[in-house]
Motif scaffolding. Structure first.
Motif: not given
Length: 125
Positions: A52-60
């Motif tokens: 979720l952090l990678f796909l939704r929030a766009g965090l590396p």
């Protein structure tokens, strides 16, 4: 690719180590074992959180991994500071054995030779 097999190999080792806490607290052993088993079921949530952090929030991914490393070290260090030392554990065992011997003395009059035989039998078994 190597992380998943390492996680799979480390999990059972940590789980078995967590079960030994039941020896320290015999009255809570029936609570400790289920808690140790269930805490590893919830660890699958970590992968969902990362996704979720990678796909939704766009965090590396590197930022997510660094944050997780920091959190793991912080929680691990806090837990390590709470663990009992070997000397404290042996002291607790000695106190428990002494209280057991006192309870045996209080319950029924037993001759000294019979008590020695019972202690030898208990320690060998």
């Amino acid at each position: 690719w190597i992380a998943f097999p390492l996680i799979g190999l480390a999990g059972p080792g940590v789980f078995m180590a967590a079960l030994s806490f039941g020896e320290l607290f015999p009255n809570l052993e029936s609570v400790i074992a289920p808690l140790a088993a269930s805490m590893f079921d919830g660890s699958a949530f970590v992968f969902l959180l990362w996704k979720l952090l990678f796909l939704r929030a766009g965090l590396p991914l590197s930022a997510i991994a660094a944050a997780w490393l920091f959190l793991s070290v912080l929680v691990g260090g806090s837990t390590w500071s709470l663990l009992l030392s070997k000397r404290q554990t042996e002291g607790m065992r000695a106190e428990r054995e002494a209280s057991f011997a006192e309870r045996v003395d209080e319950r029924a009059p037993v001759s000294e030779p019979a008590l020695r035989a019972a202690v030898v039998w208990h320690s060998e078994g």
